[in-house]
Design an enzyme around this catalytic site. Sequence first.
Site, PDB file in Angstrom:
ATOM      1  N   CYS A  61     -97.514 -13.588-100.732  1.00 14.11           N
ATOM      2  CA  CYS A  61     -96.732 -13.642-101.734  1.00 14.11           C
ATOM      3  C   CYS A  61     -96.573 -12.519-103.064  1.00 14.11           C
ATOM      4  O   CYS A  61     -97.629 -11.192-102.588  1.00 14.11           O
ATOM      5  CB  CYS A  61     -97.779 -14.378-102.840  1.00 14.11           C
ATOM      6  SG  CYS A  61     -97.341 -13.681-104.901  1.00 14.11           S
ATOM      7  N   CYS A  93     -96.732 -16.951-105.625  1.00 13.38           N
ATOM      8  CA  CYS A  93     -97.552 -18.183-105.255  1.00 13.38           C
ATOM      9  C   CYS A  93     -97.304 -19.538-106.131  1.00 13.38           C
ATOM     10  O   CYS A  93     -96.490 -18.817-107.439  1.00 13.38           O
ATOM     11  CB  CYS A  93     -99.356 -18.136-106.244  1.00 13.38           C
ATOM     12  SG  CYS A  93    -100.136 -17.312-105.418  1.00 13.38           S
ATOM     13  N   CYS A 102    -102.036 -16.384-110.203  1.00 11.80           N
ATOM     14  CA  CYS A 102    -101.030 -14.891-109.315  1.00 11.80           C
ATOM     15  C   CYS A 102    -101.612 -14.016-110.308  1.00 11.80           C
ATOM     16  O   CYS A 102    -101.626 -12.852-109.726  1.00 11.80           O
ATOM     17  CB  CYS A 102     -99.694 -15.381-109.817  1.00 11.80           C
ATOM     18  SG  CYS A 102     -98.049 -14.815-108.525  1.00 11.80           S
ATOM     19  N   CYS A 141     -98.329 -11.045-105.946  1.00 13.78           N
ATOM     20  CA  CYS A 141    -100.502 -10.887-106.047  1.00 13.78           C
ATOM     21  C   CYS A 141    -100.266 -10.007-105.068  1.00 13.78           C
ATOM     22  O   CYS A 141    -101.414  -9.720-105.067  1.00 13.78           O
ATOM     23  CB  CYS A 141    -101.030 -11.768-106.736  1.00 13.78           C
ATOM     24  SG  CYS A 141    -100.998 -13.148-105.477  1.00 13.78           S
TER      25      CYS A 141
END
Lengths: 231, 270, 294
Positions: free
Chosen positions: C248, C273, C279, C251
Amino acid sequence: MSVTETMIEVSGVEKSFTLHNQGGASFGVLDNASLQVQSGECVVLHGQSGAGKSTFLKALYANYSVNSGQIALRDGSEMVDITQALPRRIIALRRQTLGYVSQFLRVIPRVATLEVVMQPLLDLGVERATCEARAKHLLQRLNVPERLWHLAPSTFSGGEQQRVNIARGFIVDYPIMLLDEPTASLDANNRKVVVELINEAKARGAAIVGIFHDEDVREAVADRLVDIKAI
Amino acid sequence: MSSEVMNNTQPWQDLEPLLSVNGINKFYAPGKGCGNVNFDLYPGEVLGIVGESGSGKSTLLSCLSARLTPDSGQVIYNSGQFGKMDLYDCEESMRRVLMRSEWGIVHQHARDGLRMNVSAGANIGERLMAVGERHYGAIRDKAEQWLEAVEIDTGRIDDRPSQFSGGMQQRLQIARNLVTYPKLIFMDEPTGGLDVSVQAKLLDLLRNLVSQLGLSVIIVTHDLAVARLLAHRLMVMRRGEVVETGLTDQVLDDPQHPYTQLLVSSILQN
Amino acid sequence: MNALTDMNKGAEGYNFAYLDEQSKRMIRRAILKGVAIPGYQVPFGGREMPLPHGWGTGGMQVTASVIGNSDKLKVIDQGADDTTNAVSIRRFFARTAGVETTEQTAEASLIQTRHRIPERQLQEDQILIYQVPIPEPLRFIEPRETETRKMHALSEYGAMQVKLYEDVARFGHIATSYDYPVMVNGRYMMDPSPIPKFDNPKMDMMPALQLFGAGFEKRIYAVPPYTRVQSLDFDDYPFEVQSWEENCSICGSDHSFLDEVIIDDAGSKMFVCSDTDYCRERVELYGPTEEKQP
């Protein structure tokens, strides 16, 4: 077989045909017919054309039904009355005990000659190699050239078809054999082969009932001549 | 020379019929349907039901194959899994299991007997998957085997039946049914609608499979030549009644009933 | 689920959570039946909701029947709380039931979802309510309702296996990537709703109660807590979830379901995400990721 047994016992058979769609015309062919045939014996039916010889033979094969009487055939230690037997009993009989050679080869169009001849033996569960060897041997004896073996018989001449028919009819050692003019379209040479086959069958104890047009064949195989009108 | 009997040529001494039919009646209207049908079918027997359209033969077949409840009468099937079953007095689940395992049905129109939108392989494999086969490779192998047995090029295993010719579709139907080694197969005009040469090929296949696998078959047909080739026994139907029954060649060569005589004489003999 | 009270903090003239109490009782009975027979589709008398079919009316009827005053409701659509539908539904319950709403999975007691299961593991005191368009997993093979009911009753699921076979034959693998059929409690085949197959494993032995509502088809089904849910497959082609090469972009998660986002006209993409709350939670815990996406 050293001891002869009664293989065929026909008594009181009556057969008539009724043509319902032709005004119900009815005519009798067999009347109180009786016959006994022993193992190793060849009985030849004779009589005029249309007198009922073929009808009688077909009745012995259960191809025709009868109006009354019994037709008992030996299957091992049992005498089976085919006028009363269930279809599957008759089919079992025809598979291993009762052979029939007609005048005409009923051809299943796309099956090769070798397969046609082998089929009755294959149906008994005999392994393929043995069936093939036997079939080839018979076809050779009957002078069916090898180049025809893998072709379907539908394009063969009448005589060739008939020899295939005979090979098929003799591949299984039936204890009872019914022969309806098997030599009708054969030359002298091939008639001789058929006579040999019939005599070999007799020698192993088969009971044979036959219709033969040719006198020389009749002379060579018949143990008894029976007039169809007299039985 | 001794002849050994293989286990697929059943000894005639089987005491138990595979299917016992007693007094089946199913009529939609007077003369339309079938009535008073009684017979026993033994393992390895092929029974032909012949008659013209409207004779009630298809109705009878539906009653026999548990697809149409008769007005009266019983059909008792001797199942390998469930023992003797009265078809119309048992759990539907048992009937359905029967249809997928011990029985086969070959329809006249392939689309009634196949999934037209999945591949040939999936069609054949379905019965296996229905009984829990979970190995893709194994299913595929079996499907290939059966394609070969019915003479379809195994390269077509991923093709859909809609891409097959009529004859091939019928052969696929047969393969789909045989994969579970059924004991009893019902066929309704399996060669109907096919070209003559294609019919011939199909009949040859059926003849061989029936004898090799020791199948019992009940086949409905209006074509006497098909009946002669495949059936051991015949039942002739007319307006819902069985008018004649017996050994096939006897019924066809020495017909007794007026209607049978008419039927037989209408066909050109070769 | 809280005991029912007459104290409706919601909109004037409407019953608590919109549906009348009789309807709620009827739906709860259906839910109980569903819980008693995991994976079995229970028909129910679907009510008109102030949304057209296809917008989550089934899920909403389930939510309306189980929601109570002290519940905290989260609504997500494809993992996000801020899509139009999620917002509408959340607002609907806020208005008609006056309940608290939240975007945090950890805080919610009820979660209504379309097309995703939250990444964060759910707890025993939570309920997950799925919106289902077509509840019948066998529908595409067998159009007749009479026949599919028999198939379920008699466990005749061979046809579904046929579909999987077809996939492998055609694509070399089972091509279904969402709405992937499952076997519940070893007995009923179930349609998990159009969640990505990635989420299927989360259903297995989930501590939370899972409820499914199909509004148009009028079916409710359920998976009780800690129930076996197994995705169908072949022995030699086992069930597999999707995976991404990327993490992602926000994150850095390497284990969540990622959405692909096109960020400019040149077609450059980034992966984030799909579960926005998850996230956000990760960023709070670990800080934003420093990984630069190519």
